[in-house]
Design an enzyme around this catalytic site. Structure first.
Site, PDB file in Angstrom:
ATOM      1  N   CYS A   1       0.746  -1.313   0.132  1.00  0.00           N
ATOM      2  CA  CYS A   1      -0.049   0.117   0.127  1.00  0.00           C
ATOM      3  C   CYS A   1       0.852   1.250   0.038  1.00  0.00           C
ATOM      4  CB  CYS A   1      -0.742  -0.017   1.274  1.00  0.00           C
ATOM      5  SG  CYS A   1       0.033  -0.074   2.772  1.00  0.00           S
TER       6      CYS A   1
ATOM      7  N   GLU B   1      -6.162   1.257  -0.276  1.00  0.00           N
ATOM      8  CA  GLU B   1      -6.057   1.027  -1.834  1.00  0.00           C
ATOM      9  C   GLU B   1      -7.085   1.793  -2.453  1.00  0.00           C
ATOM     10  OE1 GLU B   1      -3.723  -0.291  -3.539  1.00  0.00           O
ATOM     11  OE2 GLU B   1      -2.780  -1.389  -1.728  1.00  0.00           O
TER      12      GLU B   1
END
Length: 154
Positions: A2, A104
């Site tokens: 991420c 995300e």
């Protein structure tokens, strides 16, 4: 890996139980980003575990400037052992980067929408990290000094 994550807890019971240790409390943070100082769990030279701080990101040794196009903040599991920037840390040093979840982004209607992912049971997660110490770049007439170690979640 991420680009942002959260630490929504002050305690790390899953990590503490797995390692058989007690760690100090954390300050909850909900938008941790690259280049920020982050908590990591690392092994000491004595073989014990400790909670420490590191800068999220890596400036390769060959870079002449702290801000560079080559700075990176994530490593890919598929190539981490072959990339020169990560090779030494991958072979010799590992750490855990505690988290409650990560974000995300997905584009919807021309805008990026963040989606938050966390463990189904609500307990903390841990990313694999590669800690690396580096020297800060010297300024004219100033001796270099050690800076906080950088860490690259894998």
């Amino acid at each position: 890996m991420c680009g942002r994550y959260a630490i929504a807890t002050s305690r790390l019971p899953r990590i503490e139980n797995a390692l058989g240790i007690e760690l100090s409390e954390l300050r909850p943070r909900y938008n941790v980003a690259p280049t920020q100082t982050v908590p990591i769990v690392r092994a000491t030279e004595a073989g014990r575990y400790e909670l420490a701080e590191a800068r999220w990101g890596l400036i390769p040794a060959w870079s002449k400037e702290p801000r560079t196009a080559y700075a990176t903040f994530n490593a890919r599991a598929e190539t981490v052992s072959q990339k020169p920037a990560f090779r030494a840390a991958y072979r010799a040093r590992r750490c855990l980067v505690p988290a409650s979840g990560f974000y995300e982004w997905r584009e919807e209607g021309g805008r990026k929408q963040p989606w938050y992912f966390s463990a189904a049971d609500g307990q903390e997660l841990a990313f694999a990290g590669l800690p690396e110490k580096g020297e800060s770049r010297p300024k004219a007439g100033v001796r270099p000094s050690m800076k906080k170690p950088g860490v690259v979640p894998g």
